[in-house]
Design an enzyme around this catalytic site. Structure first.
Site, PDB file in Angstrom:
ATOM      1  N   GLY A  92     -12.403   4.241 -12.646  1.00 61.35           N
ATOM      2  CA  GLY A  92     -12.478   3.658 -13.889  1.00 61.35           C
ATOM      3  C   GLY A  92     -12.129   2.114 -13.721  1.00 61.35           C
ATOM      4  O   GLY A  92     -12.481   1.305 -14.409  1.00 61.35           O
ATOM      5  N   GLY A 128      -4.604  -3.921  -9.553  1.00 57.75           N
ATOM      6  CA  GLY A 128      -4.507  -2.942 -10.419  1.00 57.75           C
ATOM      7  C   GLY A 128      -3.211  -2.676 -10.975  1.00 57.75           C
ATOM      8  O   GLY A 128      -3.044  -2.296 -11.884  1.00 57.75           O
ATOM      9  N   GLU A 129      -2.297  -2.531 -10.048  1.00 50.74           N
ATOM     10  CA  GLU A 129      -0.929  -2.034 -10.256  1.00 50.74           C
ATOM     11  C   GLU A 129      -0.156  -3.045 -10.546  1.00 50.74           C
ATOM     12  O   GLU A 129       0.884  -2.966 -11.492  1.00 50.74           O
ATOM     13  CB  GLU A 129      -0.331  -1.312  -9.038  1.00 50.74           C
ATOM     14  CG  GLU A 129      -1.186  -0.049  -8.620  1.00 50.74           C
ATOM     15  CD  GLU A 129      -0.109   0.633  -7.641  1.00 50.74           C
ATOM     16  OE1 GLU A 129      -0.438   0.260  -6.398  1.00 50.74           O
ATOM     17  OE2 GLU A 129       0.697   1.662  -7.823  1.00 50.74           O
ATOM     18  N   GLY A 176      -5.392  -6.964  -4.090  1.00 48.75           N
ATOM     19  CA  GLY A 176      -5.807  -6.060  -4.987  1.00 48.75           C
ATOM     20  C   GLY A 176      -4.985  -6.350  -6.049  1.00 48.75           C
ATOM     21  O   GLY A 176      -4.083  -7.084  -6.052  1.00 48.75           O
TER      22      GLY A 176
END
Lengths: 793, 292
Positions: free
Chosen positions: A486, A750-751, A748
């Protein structure tokens, strides 16, 4: 960034149309011929001996094809780090929801009916739920009596604490001399914070289909993260070779947020398939997601800080207890890594951290967006505001004074690189009009502002492979094994390949998610590592493919390959751009076998197949002090792949009569290295903020004697769109502190995005009404009680 | 969900004869938003389910000159929310409906279902009780009219017999200078069950400043929706000021009987009864006064 034509652009997600029209396929949509449906019987007790199981009545129902119990499962235990688990409980159940037996039947309804006819007798055992009590040296209940005899995995390197029998892992950090640091402090601030259990609440619950093949091998279709990790665990459980286990996730996954790294359905479905020879699908119900599908780890965090009058941090001592629940799962790794949240942002001359992974008889936990960093930052960033208050200092100023900078050494000895946190902080403070008192307040509603810093590392070691197959029709086919959960990774990865070949993403085809065909990616899309690691592997694979193309073209164009480049499917000579040929021409012309046939091969090398491998290795560090040797650090040795940073500020209204909190405004800035797709970065931030608000104010898997009281969306209060500020009041800023190893500088993201939200909300509430809530979630009733207590002072 | 046999009667008579036949072993399903959830959790395991959604004659509302509003049991909550006529003549009903579940739920859930399931948190009940609404219950043997105030007997319990169907809700025309406000209090805000629900209906005298009638009905914090009669009593016939409202709110809180639950402790909920009652009374008085 200048010169890029595809990366850095907010192109529309490749899956957008399929998803909005409902055409996208998920594991739950798959149906195989002859497929059976599995269901699991679970323990109603938090701790008990199984004295007998009678399966005869269930087996006799028409449509029931197999019943399995602990007697059928391998004797050997498994687990990601502590091998403490059986697929089905063999003799002892350790939490309410522990799987005891499973049924495969022609339909879900028949399987459910069969569960009702299984007769299990238990002998109840005393259970333990309180993390602090379980952590004690002489706890009243030991969850795993045989822990000292269990096999232990290699990562993280095992570390038991012999005199604390419920502790399955200990992580320690020692930097400088913390007691000396406290002696230098003008002020010492000590607090205890706690976080609660959250469920990830993905749209699609845990689901897999297993097919035991006639040659003894196993095929699994799964809606999960990390197909290679699943393969590794399944090999361990069933004593199979990697080539005998094929895990397929070449479909979409309906959200994960960390909980789909662990095995939940796969081994049980596999055993049912082995017994029946037929494919078996096992899908968790929403209730099972809450009771047995993994939750975020509850933490108890004791934090003690020493500061100078001018706000300089001189010492920090943290003791953290992490509640594993009944089985360790990824908990020890989270215990190991969560301390990095303290490492990433502030200069601390003397620091000491102890983090314990503690068993209880509550449901097992798992990875959750943030992997422990979010919980640690709840304490750290709340504490920073407490310190600012006690020093009578501005909370932003206090943070600015202690920020790490590029080239500094952090408390593991690592030399800091790619840190955009100061710019994020400036942006948020500015946009939130920090220091300016908020506007009108009506009746019992008081206004306040607060902010917090967040960070999240990306774990190393990580290995990612990519294969780029250049097709005769000019299509660039990218094979990789990231999980499309997603987050939209396929879009960004396609952008990278398109950029390298000078084409649009329409010319790129993504092929992913099958351990039999797509190349290795160590732990899959976890730890916000996909863009950085798979992205780099794809870049290298593209470069390898282009090298091959240029070599073939060189022969035909009689020009040196190093003088060639490629754009829009045309190979050209840099010194003479009018001279060139198309990719298709490499495959066709006189080289087709029959006239008019489409060229599907290159005679010289069969196919154009570029390969890329990207490995991120951590620097070795001392197992007891977590320190990286100085010479290693100087050589660029790193703790993790990279650190992403995010700062969030919120404005809240707090109702002094009811304790109600509404989020009026959110400002979020995040250092993403370089935004490969700015819109998708913004969406990650907005999603993180929403999840963060939910975790701050409402979300809690409530337990009573180990039993989940609210295993549904009626009583588990996820954030809804109605609780979010209006769109105009959510401001997002992307900051770029490029990482020297990131693809185009990217990291990255996302977190990172959930890590600062909860403490920012708590700090804003304090700013509004002067109450400090130290335990999550900050429910209306908690605020109400704190206000009452304050009024009574 | 356990196995069950499903019927889809097309007329009320057909439904009633099924109810007579299967009685306690059957459940009536209108919108299903409560029943299906309870069946999936095995909280109810009916052998027979009688789906009445196909009886279109039960989906209506109309105004009768002498008796006010009549609402068929199959009228869904979204219809009540969006009706311009109700907005004009019974403003308080759309005001309740807007706070009910989510739009998706409101499209399916019916007024009859909400009342017959008799959850203490049922949103439609308090205001209908405040409005002195009555329920028309029918069986093969005939019909009876029961005031909603007497309809609920406990959590999930009503006076409805196993062979009866609630077919219509009758709501008398409110007197002039009347306004009603319902407010539910939840733990999150948005699409949830109430933690506290309070409906109030206030009528002013046409000549002086006195409140001639007032209803305060509590939901959720009582086993079944209940009038806070002591609180009503100190307001009725009085000139209303804020002090009196505060006093009435405190009395209503004392009359409530909240329990400890994961949605909140009893103490907290009782205090919220006070706050919400005070707020709805203030709003209702302000509305009636501004309307005069």
């Amino acid at each position: 960034m200048a010169g890029h034509s595809v990366v850095g652009k907010s192109i529309i997600r490749l899956d957008a149309l399929d998803k909005v029209t409902g055409k996208a396929k998920y594991c739950e949509d798959l149906k195989l011929p002859g497929m059976l449906y599995g269901k699991v019987l679970r323990s109603p007790y938090p701790h008990a001996h199984i004295t007998s199981i009678d399966t005869s009545r269930a087996e006799n129902i028409s449509g029931v094809r197999a019943v399995i119990t602990g007697r059928d499962v391998p004797e050997k235990r498994y687990g990601p780090s502590v091998f403490d688990q059986h697929t089905l409980a063999r003799r002892v159940v350790r939490y309410v929801g522990d799987p005891v037996a499973a049924v495969a039947a022609d339909s879900v309804e028949v399987a459910e009916r069969a569960l009702g006819l299984l007769k299990v007798e238990y002998e109840k055992l005393p259970a333990i739920f309180d993390i602090e009590e379980a952590w004690e040296k002489n706890p009243p209940v030991i969850v795993h009596r045989d822990l000292p005899k269990y096999e232990l995995g290699k990562f993280p390197p095992p570390r038991l604490v012999p005199d604390r029998p419920n502790v399955c892992y200990l992580r320690t950090l020692r930097h400088g001399d913390v007691e000396r640091g406290f002696k230098e402090a003008d002020l010492i601030v000590e607090n205890t914070f706690s976080t609660t259990r959250l469920q990830h609440c993905p749209f699609e619950p845990h689901v897999s289909i297993a097919q035991a093949e006639s040659d003894g091998s196993l095929t699994i279709w799964a809606g999960r993260q990390s197909i290679f990790l699943a393969r590794q665990y399944l090999c361990k459980i069933f004593n199979l070779l990697p080539s005998q286990v094929r895990v397929i996730a070449s479909h979409y996954v309906g959200g994960a947020f960390g909980c789909k790294v662990t095995l939940y359905t796969e081994p049980i479905a596999a055993m049912l398939s082995m017994k029946t020879g037929r494919p078996v699908k096992l899908t968790f119900t929403r209730e099972e997601m809450f009771s047995s599908g993994g939750t975020r780890i509850p933490f108890v965090i004791r934090i003690r800080d020493g500061v100078k009058k001018n706000g300089t941090l001189v010492a920090r001592d943290m003791e953290m207890l992490l509640g594993m629940g009944a089985y360790a799962g990824s908990g020890p790794l989270i215990t190991r890594n969560c301390i990095y949240a303290t490492v990433a942002t502030y200069r601390i001359p003397d620091a000491k951290i102890d983090a314990y992974a503690v068993y209880t008889n509550e449901p097992p936990v798992t990875s959750f967006r943030g992997f422990g960093s979010t919980q640690v930052l709840w304490a750290v960033e709340s504490q920073m505001d407490v310190i600012a208050e006690e020093l009578d200092m501005d909370a932003v100023e206090l943070r600015r004074r202690n920020l790490l900078e590029e080239g500094d050494t952090n408390i593991t000895g690592e030399i800091v690189h790619s840190i955009g946190v100061r710019e994020c902080l400036d942006k948020v403070a500015d946009s939130l009009e920090w220091g300016r008192r908020s506007k009108k307040e009506v009746g019992p509603w008081k206004r306040g502002k607060g902010l917090a810093l967040g960070n999240k590392y990306s774990m190393a070691p990580t290995g990612a492979l990519a294969i780029v197959k250049v097709r005769g029709d000019g299509i660039i086919e990218v094979h990789e094994s990231a999980d499309e959960i997603g987050q939209g990774c396929n879009t960004v990865l396609a952008q990278i390949a398109a950029e390298e070949f000078g084409v649009s993403v329409d010319e790129v085809k993504m092929v992913w998610g099958d351990t039999a065909f797509t190349p290795y990616f160590s732990r899959g899309s976890t730890s916000q590592r996909t863009t950085f690691n798979v992205g780099n592997a794809i870049r290298l694979a593209c470069q390898d493919a282009k090298r091959q193309i240029f070599e073939i073209a060189a022969e035909r164009l009689h020009e040196p390959p190093q003088d060639m480049d490629i754009k829009d499917g045309t190979i050209y000579v840099r010194s003479n751009p009018s001279q060139g040929m198309s990719i298709t021409e490499l495959f066709t012309s006189e080289r087709t076998l029959l006239p008019g046939e489409f060229g599907d091969f290159v005679e010289k090398s069969a196919e154009i197949l570029g390969k890329g491998v990207w490995v991120t290795r951590p620097a070795p560090s001392d197992p007891e002090t977590a320190q990286i040797p100085e010479n290693v650090a100087r050589m660029g040795g790193r703790l993790a792949g990279f650190f992403g940073y995010g700062v969030q500020g919120v404005e809240v209204l707090v109702n002094t009569e009811t304790g109600e909190v509404t989020i009026e405004k959110v400002v979020a800035a995040s250092d993403v290295g370089y935004p490969l797709n700015p819109k998708m970065c913004e969406q990650q931030i907005e999603g993180g903020v929403a999840m963060g608000i939910g975790s701050a104010l409402w979300e809690e898997v409530a337990l009573d004697q180990g039993k989940v009281l609210n295993p549904n969306f009626g009583n588990y209060k996820m954030v809804t769109s109605m609780n979010m500020p209006k769109t105009d009041n959510v401001k997002v800023f992307l900051i770029s502190a490029p990482h020297k190893e990131g693809p185009y500088g990217a990291k990255g993201t996302g977190e990172t995005q959930m890590t600062p939200t909860a403490p920012a909300v708590a700090n804003a509430i304090y700013n509004a009404v002067g109450v400090r809530i130290k335990d999550l979630p900050i429910t209306r009733e908690r605020v109400f009680r704190a206000l009452r207590e304050k009024a009574g002072e | 969900m356990g196995p069950f046999e499903y019927f889809e009667p097309e007329t009320v008579e057909e439904a009633l004869s099924l109810l007579r036949k299967y009685s306690d072993t059957a459940k009536v399903c209108a919108g299903g938003t409560d029943l299906v959830v309870r069946m999936r959790k095995h909280l109810v395991n009916p052998q027979f389910v009688i789906g009445i959604a196909g009886i279109r004659e039960l989906d209506y509302f109309r105004f009768e000159d002498d008796e006010g509003l009549r609402v068929g049991c199959l009228t869904n909550i979204r219809t009540i929310e969006r009706s311009p006529q109700l907005q004009e003549r019974y403003t308080m009903l759309p005001q309740v409906a807007r706070q009910f579940g989510s739009i998706a739920i409101r499209n399916v859930a019916t007024i009859g279902g909400n009342l017959c399931n008799a959850l203490p948190s049922a949103d439609m009940a308090p205001m209908l009780i405040a409005l002195s609404a009555k329920a028309k219950l029918v069986s093969i043997d005939g019909e009876r009219i029961v005031p909603l105030e007497d309809f609920f007997t406990g959590p999930g319990k009503t006076v409805l017999r196993a062979d009866e169907l609630l077919v219509e809700v009758r709501v008398p025309t409110p007197p002039p200078h009347t306004s009603g406000v319902y407010q539910k209090y939840t733990t999150r805000g948005g699409e949830e069950l109430a933690v506290v629900g309070v409906a109030t209906l206030v009528t002013w005298g046409s000549k002086d400043e006195r409140c001639t009638d007032v209803r305060i009905v509590l939901g959720t914090v009582v086993p079944a929706p209940m009038r806070a009669k002591e609180a009503e009593a100190i307001l009725k016939g009085k000139r209303i000021d804020d002090e009196l409202i505060e006093k009435a709110a405190q009395i209503a809180a004392d009359e409530s009987r909240p329990r400890d639950s994961i949605r909140g402790s009893a103490d907290y909920r009782r205090e919220m009864v006070r706050i919400i009652t005070r707020d709805v009374l203030r709003q209702a008085f302000e509305r009636t006064q501004s309307a005069r």
